[in-house]
Design an enzyme around this catalytic site. Structure first.
Site, PDB file in Angstrom:
ATOM      1  N   HIS A   1      42.928  24.904  40.715  1.00  0.00           N
ATOM      2  CA  HIS A   1      43.726  26.094  40.394  1.00  0.00           C
ATOM      3  C   HIS A   1      45.184  25.660  40.299  1.00  0.00           C
ATOM      4  O   HIS A   1      45.644  24.829  41.084  1.00  0.00           O
ATOM      5  CB  HIS A   1      43.560  27.132  41.512  1.00  0.00           C
ATOM      6  CG  HIS A   1      44.684  28.126  41.574  1.00  0.00           C
ATOM      7  ND1 HIS A   1      45.698  28.045  42.517  1.00  0.00           N
ATOM      8  CD2 HIS A   1      44.964  29.210  40.816  1.00  0.00           C
ATOM      9  CE1 HIS A   1      46.544  29.041  42.320  1.00  0.00           C
ATOM     10  NE2 HIS A   1      46.130  29.760  41.304  1.00  0.00           N
TER      11      HIS A   1
ATOM     12  N   HIS B   1      38.737  35.364  57.428  1.00  0.00           N
ATOM     13  CA  HIS B   1      37.464  35.940  57.877  1.00  0.00           C
ATOM     14  C   HIS B   1      36.368  34.879  58.027  1.00  0.00           C
ATOM     15  O   HIS B   1      35.365  35.113  58.692  1.00  0.00           O
ATOM     16  CB  HIS B   1      37.012  37.068  56.928  1.00  0.00           C
ATOM     17  CG  HIS B   1      36.730  36.610  55.535  1.00  0.00           C
ATOM     18  ND1 HIS B   1      37.725  36.299  54.640  1.00  0.00           N
ATOM     19  CD2 HIS B   1      35.558  36.414  54.863  1.00  0.00           C
ATOM     20  CE1 HIS B   1      37.174  35.926  53.487  1.00  0.00           C
ATOM     21  NE2 HIS B   1      35.867  35.987  53.598  1.00  0.00           N
TER      22      HIS B   1
ATOM     23  N   SER C   1      48.695  30.665  34.584  1.00  0.00           N
ATOM     24  CA  SER C   1      47.763  30.535  35.696  1.00  0.00           C
ATOM     25  C   SER C   1      46.462  29.973  35.152  1.00  0.00           C
ATOM     26  O   SER C   1      45.994  30.397  34.097  1.00  0.00           O
ATOM     27  CB  SER C   1      47.527  31.912  36.326  1.00  0.00           C
ATOM     28  OG  SER C   1      46.687  31.783  37.452  1.00  0.00           O
TER      29      SER C   1
ATOM     30  N   ASN D   1      49.204  27.460  39.201  1.00  0.00           N
ATOM     31  CA  ASN D   1      49.924  28.657  38.801  1.00  0.00           C
ATOM     32  C   ASN D   1      51.410  28.344  38.851  1.00  0.00           C
ATOM     33  O   ASN D   1      51.899  27.750  39.817  1.00  0.00           O
ATOM     34  CB  ASN D   1      49.558  29.778  39.794  1.00  0.00           C
ATOM     35  CG  ASN D   1      50.329  31.052  39.543  1.00  0.00           C
ATOM     36  OD1 ASN D   1      51.520  31.143  39.846  1.00  0.00           O
ATOM     37  ND2 ASN D   1      49.654  32.051  39.023  1.00  0.00           N
ATOM     38  N   VAL D   2      52.137  28.699  37.800  1.00  0.00           N
ATOM     39  CA  VAL D   2      53.606  28.606  37.814  1.00  0.00           C
ATOM     40  C   VAL D   2      54.139  29.917  37.241  1.00  0.00           C
ATOM     41  O   VAL D   2      53.734  30.329  36.159  1.00  0.00           O
ATOM     42  CB  VAL D   2      54.153  27.390  37.015  1.00  0.00           C
ATOM     43  CG1 VAL D   2      54.070  26.114  37.838  1.00  0.00           C
ATOM     44  CG2 VAL D   2      53.432  27.192  35.692  1.00  0.00           C
ATOM     45  N   ARG D   3      54.996  30.576  37.997  1.00  0.00           N
ATOM     46  CA  ARG D   3      55.434  31.909  37.581  1.00  0.00           C
ATOM     47  C   ARG D   3      56.919  32.117  37.876  1.00  0.00           C
ATOM     48  O   ARG D   3      57.506  31.434  38.717  1.00  0.00           O
ATOM     49  CB  ARG D   3      54.595  32.982  38.276  1.00  0.00           C
ATOM     50  CG  ARG D   3      54.635  32.893  39.778  1.00  0.00           C
ATOM     51  CD  ARG D   3      53.588  33.773  40.451  1.00  0.00           C
ATOM     52  NE  ARG D   3      53.712  33.658  41.905  1.00  0.00           N
ATOM     53  CZ  ARG D   3      53.177  32.695  42.632  1.00  0.00           C
ATOM     54  NH1 ARG D   3      52.462  31.751  42.046  1.00  0.00           N
ATOM     55  NH2 ARG D   3      53.358  32.636  43.934  1.00  0.00           N
TER      56      ARG D   3
ATOM     57  N   HIS E   1      36.429  25.603  36.454  1.00  0.00           N
ATOM     58  CA  HIS E   1      35.166  25.473  37.197  1.00  0.00           C
ATOM     59  C   HIS E   1      34.270  24.487  36.445  1.00  0.00           C
ATOM     60  O   HIS E   1      33.655  24.842  35.427  1.00  0.00           O
ATOM     61  CB  HIS E   1      34.458  26.824  37.317  1.00  0.00           C
ATOM     62  CG  HIS E   1      35.181  27.811  38.176  1.00  0.00           C
ATOM     63  ND1 HIS E   1      35.292  27.647  39.550  1.00  0.00           N
ATOM     64  CD2 HIS E   1      35.830  28.965  37.879  1.00  0.00           C
ATOM     65  CE1 HIS E   1      35.982  28.672  40.048  1.00  0.00           C
ATOM     66  NE2 HIS E   1      36.330  29.471  39.061  1.00  0.00           N
TER      67      HIS E   1
END
Length: 300
Positions: free
Chosen positions: A104, A175, A90, A106-108, A94
């Site tokens: 960003h 939100h 992951s 991510n590989v899982r 910045h």
């Protein structure tokens, strides 16, 4: 199914990305290996106060447990209570320059172990990448999405539109009623091609990351900026923090599974600002992010 192959691939991917980013930034990553008392461990690679990146984190983890945490078993009630094994890479970068977007990826891979010989392991791949600009450029958005599409088209032309939509829906701050950025691709619970082809699909995503992001960095890293742009960048980074702490499944899984807090919160930006009910000036470069980029759009 060979979990060792997945493990080797992920460790090599981390090393490859770290090496490439060090060449771009000119500063080396700190490498911090750790062990988890419940089983497993990982290596967190962190670059702070770099020349290009204010903070860049590339984490590899391989963790094991006896009982699946709620964040993982919610989508897989049949796996609740099973012993499990999770591994992944992951990263979040910045940049210092507000004209370079945050990224960003991510590989899982996840396995819920069969409790007896009559049953089978439940396994799946998940991952994706998304781009969060502060000052948007159409050519950057198109390049990022085009690279994603090319990687997925080799498996099925239906995958890119499907996983782009999943990305748009996932990286949405309910939100705030706004997207986190301009999206990319996101998939979870992926096992439909059988292990070998699903793993190949997963590698195609991981292997396309540098091509998707680094050309944008090279294009923007020398763009002049001032205090105004840095201020807006810090304000928008607040949205990033809100998403990660409220919605992000990886963060929640890490915290619920008694993961290593420093590694889980590697994704946090170093400088962030919140303002009460702030709105950009109409017609300003900052307002363009909201009107032209934080919208549902087919970038290709």
């Amino acid at each position: 199914m060979n979990t060792q192959d997945v493990l080797s691939y992920l460790q090599n991917l981390q090393a490859k990305i770290v090496e490439a980013v060090e060449l771009v930034d000119g500063k080396n990553f700190l490498q911090d290996s750790w062990q988890r008392p419940e089983g497993g461990g990982g290596t967190s690679c962190l670059l702070e106060e770099g020349n290009v990146f204010e903070r860049a984190g590339v984490g590899f983890s391989h963790v094991l447990g006896n009982k699946l945490p709620p964040s993982a078993s919610a989508a897989h009630p049949e796996a609740a209570g099973r012993a499990w094994e999770a591994m992944g890479v992951s990263l979040v970068f910045h940049p210092r320059n507000p004209y370079i977007p945050t990224v960003h990826m991510n590989v899982r891979f996840f396995v819920a172990k069969a409790p007896n010989e009559a049953e089978e392991d439940i396994w799946w791949f998940g991952g994706g990448m998304d781009l969060t600009p502060y000052y948007g450029f159409e050519e950057d958005a198109e390049h990022f999405h085009r690279t994603n599409k090319t990687a997925l088209d080799a498996f099925d032309p239906a995958y890119y539109p499907k996983f782009k939509k999943e990305c748009d829906e996932y990286f949405y701050l309910k939100h705030r009623q706004e997207p986190r950025g301009i999206g990319g691709i996101f998939y979870d619970d992926f096992n439909e091609l059988g292990f070998e082809r699903s793993f190949a699909f997963h590698r195609a995503v991981g292997d396309s990351f540098l091509q998707a992001y680094l050309p944008i960095v090279q294009r923007r890293k020398d763009t002049p900026y001032g205090e105004r742009e840095r201020d807006f960048q810090a304000y928008r980074r607040g949205r990033y923090v809100e998403f990660n702490l409220v919605y992000d499944r990886g963060t929640l899984f890490g915290l619920q599974s008694n993961g290593r807090t420093e590694s889980i919160l590697l994704s946090m930006p170093p400088i962030v600002k919140w303002r009460y009910d702030w709105k950009p000036e109409v017609g300003s470069p900052e307002s363009k992010l909201y009107t032209d980029f934080l919208i549902e759009k087919d970038w290709l």
